[in-house]
Design an enzyme around this catalytic site. Structure first.
Site, PDB file in Angstrom:
ATOM      1  N   LYS A  19      27.439  33.491  32.940  1.00 21.87           N
ATOM      2  CA  LYS A  19      28.810  33.045  33.208  1.00 21.87           C
ATOM      3  C   LYS A  19      29.124  33.226  34.690  1.00 21.87           C
ATOM      4  O   LYS A  19      29.266  34.348  35.154  1.00 21.87           O
ATOM      5  CB  LYS A  19      29.826  33.827  32.373  1.00 21.87           C
ATOM      6  CG  LYS A  19      31.228  33.178  32.443  1.00 21.87           C
ATOM      7  CD  LYS A  19      32.347  34.125  32.126  1.00 21.87           C
ATOM      8  CE  LYS A  19      32.844  34.876  33.336  1.00 21.87           C
ATOM      9  NZ  LYS A  19      33.470  34.031  34.383  1.00 21.87           N
ATOM     10  N   GLU A  94      26.241  45.642  39.687  1.00 22.72           N
ATOM     11  CA  GLU A  94      26.213  45.627  41.155  1.00 22.72           C
ATOM     12  C   GLU A  94      27.626  45.322  41.616  1.00 22.72           C
ATOM     13  O   GLU A  94      28.104  44.195  41.486  1.00 22.72           O
ATOM     14  CB  GLU A  94      25.227  44.581  41.693  1.00 22.72           C
ATOM     15  CG  GLU A  94      25.122  44.672  43.209  1.00 22.72           C
ATOM     16  CD  GLU A  94      24.222  43.588  43.809  1.00 22.72           C
ATOM     17  OE1 GLU A  94      24.380  43.329  45.008  1.00 22.72           O
ATOM     18  OE2 GLU A  94      23.395  43.026  43.089  1.00 22.72           O
ATOM     19  N   CYS A 128      28.509  41.422  48.897  1.00 23.06           N
ATOM     20  CA  CYS A 128      28.778  42.853  48.670  1.00 23.06           C
ATOM     21  C   CYS A 128      27.916  43.749  49.561  1.00 23.06           C
ATOM     22  O   CYS A 128      28.239  44.912  49.779  1.00 23.06           O
ATOM     23  CB  CYS A 128      28.611  43.214  47.198  1.00 23.06           C
ATOM     24  SG  CYS A 128      27.078  42.672  46.456  1.00 23.06           S
ATOM     25  N   GLU A 230      37.001  47.742  50.258  1.00 22.64           N
ATOM     26  CA  GLU A 230      36.237  46.509  50.470  1.00 22.64           C
ATOM     27  C   GLU A 230      37.181  45.347  50.758  1.00 22.64           C
ATOM     28  O   GLU A 230      38.041  45.023  49.942  1.00 22.64           O
ATOM     29  CB  GLU A 230      35.385  46.198  49.238  1.00 22.64           C
ATOM     30  CG  GLU A 230      34.491  44.990  49.430  1.00 22.64           C
ATOM     31  CD  GLU A 230      33.583  44.723  48.238  1.00 22.64           C
ATOM     32  OE1 GLU A 230      32.401  44.417  48.440  1.00 22.64           O
ATOM     33  OE2 GLU A 230      34.066  44.827  47.090  1.00 22.64           O
TER      34      GLU A 230
END
Length: 272
Positions: A19, A94, A128, A230
């Protein structure tokens, strides 16, 4: 990213349900067409589109899906982990990163400069593993900061199909506003915008795109929000450090632990 997960699963003899993010479905759709053209049998690779809260959650909970691998945001990862624990499923996550790039004064200067720019701004910083916190040894800091800003200013934001463009648009309007909010927050926290920091409006058919100029910020404490959370955009902060002990403390100060990069010509130091 999907292929990184799909290929090993197929090689081990499994079928796959994948997905993609509902914000970026198109490359997964194109990938499914390639798989059909390549002769992958029906039912072996299944691309399912939809939102995480509905479709994604049902995949995670389904009794015939024994292994879950997820790449994405930390909050979503937490929810998936809870669901997998409930059903005793194997899970690989992750999640976010606030990765340090550590540059010592004995580095190969040109390599460190080139690689740290790519690490900060590739794919508009929407990776990331991007090196968004750049720590530079104090004796090298003025020279490196000056060269870094000079080169970042040369990066072209434009049509991603043009060979001259280094950065394209960020993924959505909401995300653009989030990134710009972090830049404003950095200013309020006392940060100095050395370059960038603004939305860019292109001409022609791309004038409505969500483009942000690559942004370099200095003068911020390593514990401030912009250096702890982040941003996932074309934003990098540059920070001087005194010695190894000092930079290890700063590099390890966040809740993330995804990746780090070291630039030094001393192998023993890199190992240490």
């Amino acid at each position: 990213l999907l292929t990184w997960k799909i290929a090993p699963a197929l090689a081990a003899g499994n079928v796959v349900i994948a997905k993609p993010s509902e914000i970026t479905p198109y490359t997964a759709y194109l990938f499914s067409k390639i798989c059909i053209k390549a002769g992958v049998p029906p039912g072996v690779i299944n691309i399912i589109h939809g939102k995480g809260a509905g479709v994604g959650e049902e995949i995670v909970k389904h009794k015939e899906v024994p292994v879950i691998s997820f790449t994405g945001g930390t909050e979503t990862g937490k929810k998936i982990n809870v669901l997998c624990a409930k059903y005793f499923k194997k899970v690989s996550l992750e999640l976010g990163g606030k990765n340090p790039t550590i540059i010592f004064s004995d580095c190969n200067f040109n390599k460190a400069l080139e690689k740290s720019i790519r690490a900060a701004f590739l794919n508009q910083g929407q990776i990331c593993l991007c090196g968004s916190r750049i720590f530079v040894e104090k004796s090298l800091y003025p020279k490196f900061k000056s060269a870094f800003v000079k080169e970042v200013k040369k990066l072209i934001v434009g049509n991603p199909s043009s060979k001259n463009s280094f950065l394209g648009a960020v993924v959505s309007k909401d995300h653009m506003e989030r990134v710009l909010h972090y830049i404003d927050l950095a200013k309020k926290e006392g940060g100095k915008i050395l370059c960038g920091g603004k939305r860019i409006f292109l001409k022609g058919r791309l004038k409505g795109g969500y483009y942000i100029s690559p942004t370099v910020i200095s003068g911020l404490d390593y514990l401030c929000k912009i250096n702890q959370e982040e941003v996932f955009g074309p934003v990098a902060s540059i920070i001087p450090f005194e010695d190894e002990k000092d930079v290890i403390k700063m590099a390890n100060s966040t809740k993330y632990g995804l990746s780090a990069s070291l630039f030094t010509e001393s192998l023993s130091r890199a190992h240490r």
